[in-house]
Write an enzyme that holds these catalytic residues in place. Sequence first.
Site, PDB file in Angstrom:
ATOM      1  CE  LYS B  61      -4.556  -1.399   0.945  1.00  0.00           C
ATOM      2  NZ  LYS B  61      -5.662  -1.828  -0.270  1.00  0.00           N
ATOM      3  CB  SER B  86      -9.185  -2.206   6.478  1.00  0.00           C
ATOM      4  OG  SER B  86      -8.751  -3.086   5.647  1.00  0.00           O
ATOM      5  CD  GLU B 212     -12.956 -11.110  -4.085  1.00  0.00           C
ATOM      6  OE1 GLU B 212     -13.741 -10.301  -5.188  1.00  0.00           O
ATOM      7  OE2 GLU B 212     -14.294 -11.924  -5.000  1.00  0.00           O
ATOM      8  N   GLY B 216     -15.975 -12.960   1.472  1.00  0.00           N
ATOM      9  CA  GLY B 216     -16.484 -11.690   0.648  1.00  0.00           C
ATOM     10  C   GLY B 216     -15.693 -11.729  -0.900  1.00  0.00           C
ATOM     11  CG  ASP B 218     -16.393  -8.242  -3.585  1.00  0.00           C
ATOM     12  OD1 ASP B 218     -16.195  -8.015  -2.569  1.00  0.00           O
ATOM     13  OD2 ASP B 218     -16.707  -6.868  -4.393  1.00  0.00           O
ATOM     14  CB  SER B 312      -0.185  -7.983  -0.107  1.00  0.00           C
ATOM     15  OG  SER B 312      -1.360  -8.428   0.499  1.00  0.00           O
TER      16      SER B 312
END
Lengths: 329, 329
Positions: B61, B86, B212, B216, B218, B312
């Site tokens: 990030k 988050s 994913e 979750g 989506d 990650s």
Amino acid sequence: MADPVAATPALPTFADVAAAARRIEGVAHRTPVLTSRTADAMTGASLFFKAENLQRGGAFKFRGAYNAIAALPDEVRAHGVIAFSSGNHAQAIALASRLLGVPAVIVMPEDAPQVKVEVTRGYGAEVVTYDRYSQDREVLGREIAQARGLTLIPPYDHPEVIAGQGTLALELIEETGPLDMLVACLGGGGQLAGCALAAAERSPGVAIYGVEPEAGDDGRRSFHAGRVVTIPVPRTIADGAQTTYLGQITFPIIRGRVADIVTVSDAELVETMRFFASRMKLVVEPTGCLAAAAVLHGKLDVAGKRVGIVISGGNVDIASFARLVAPAT
Amino acid sequence: MADPVAATPALPTFADVAAAARRIEGVAHRTPVLTSRTADAMTGASLFFKAENLQRGGAFKFRGAYNAIAALPDEVRAHGVIAFSSGNHAQAIALASRLLGVPAVIVMPEDAPQVKVEVTRGYGAEVVTYDRYSQDREVLGREIAQARGLTLIPPYDHPEVIAGQGTLALELIEETGPLDMLVACLGGGGQLAGCALAAAERSPGVAIYGVEPEAGDDGRRSFHAGRVVTIPVPRTIADGAQTTYLGQITFPIIRGRVADIVTVSDAELVETMRFFASRMKLVVEPTGCLAAAAVLHGKLDVAGKRVGIVISGGNVDIASFARLVAPAT
């Protein structure tokens, strides 16, 4: 034939480290050199961590093991090798033997971490166990070697093992440029002696330090006494540094090239394991934390300096690791 | 002024990824690409792990956060930035802001891992908390931004954030050469979209996959429906992928460039954490295990292929980590 214990052994030189680097190229991992602004802020230094926990077999030992076996004459190597080791050297010899197609027998203490025994067997080596508090692994190893015609590859007191370990310092300095200090982990002295050979050549003027567990300070005592001092088997969580004396080859190299030897407590090793896990996202075994623990706990004056630190290995049972790093409740 | 939600946002391109790479050079870590013969043997593939758990701030990030703030006009940046996250985006914005001398407000869920809250505050940011099951973080974030004149840096649906994340794939492919597959972790889609932009340009023909948490999914549903599907907040240990919908910018990029999206269970994430800790000596957070879990648990057909895998992040409370990786008793 001369008694090998009484003979003065030939000391390896920088040329042997350079030859080892050529032998292991493309076989050993060129491990990353990691930095941490948090660690730099804690110490006021610029720290460069050579992450040998990310080496093949999980520790720097693969370098020396592979180099020593690869350097054997073909006809000698074909008969197979034997090693006695508290763990990481065993895995390294087993892995290197498999890669070189050589049979291997490993003599391990019966209380070695289970993960190390399993991984060693997983590499296809035959494991023979002994009681480290009552039996001399060297005597046992030499007996089996003679009976079966195997070449003994000792864990540290061997010119090609030392030269192989030195390649880690060669890579480190190639990446960082000249250093003011280099701090290595010290058990029998293979890592420290090899790194000293490499660093003295590639970063002249670097001050080289070895770090031992407090309970196993034979290296510090020997360094200050000017002769090899033998101690009883130390009780410490640094199972890779439970050696009781420096080698006939490692000691003169260390005596001639090292600035000092310092010690850290088991509690400081655990703190350092937590630091590596929480801030640097690394699993490091207790022995692998020796050098970093000395730097992070103020045992060496590093402020304002460029300091290389060896993270020597990451082979710790996951259950032990979880128990050690979990915060006290 | 047009409603920003209704407007068609400009999609970032490869040129934006290249510009991001120049902005973060020398500031972000060029993280190592690690390999594991054990993982290769388990899968029959050649796996290349991009270790973003070793990135500054402990996760990929930082790339997008730094790039987005650095790309702001000076006079806008000077007023400060705000982020809702988050966790890892929060730390990344806080760290990047400090490095760039910019005030930062972070809106975090009140149940975020404590280590993330502490580290975010430690970087000098102001932390505002909310209840992730009853409050909409985006609405709250936009309200504070407007009231204080701060620039909102969203965690994924922003061209410069996406471009910044893409730099990790750029570095990966520079090191490995062309890949057959690239597997990324999927929350809101910043990493997957950015990596897709970079990989499609630098490794034409590469098949790109997103992974994913099962709870979750989506992203998978949206990908197969051809439109953004919104789900309730999922309960999963992958706290960085508890997003409920893909972005307006990430979705069209993912839809156009990604081969498929697959899911893994929390149990598979825990198994993968153990694998990383015991075999690769890495501390990886549950969300950071998504891509690797899919590959190691047979969710993708990787045999015989050269596969890039994103690790990650590594920001997990040390107590949670110890509890998760400890063997069942």
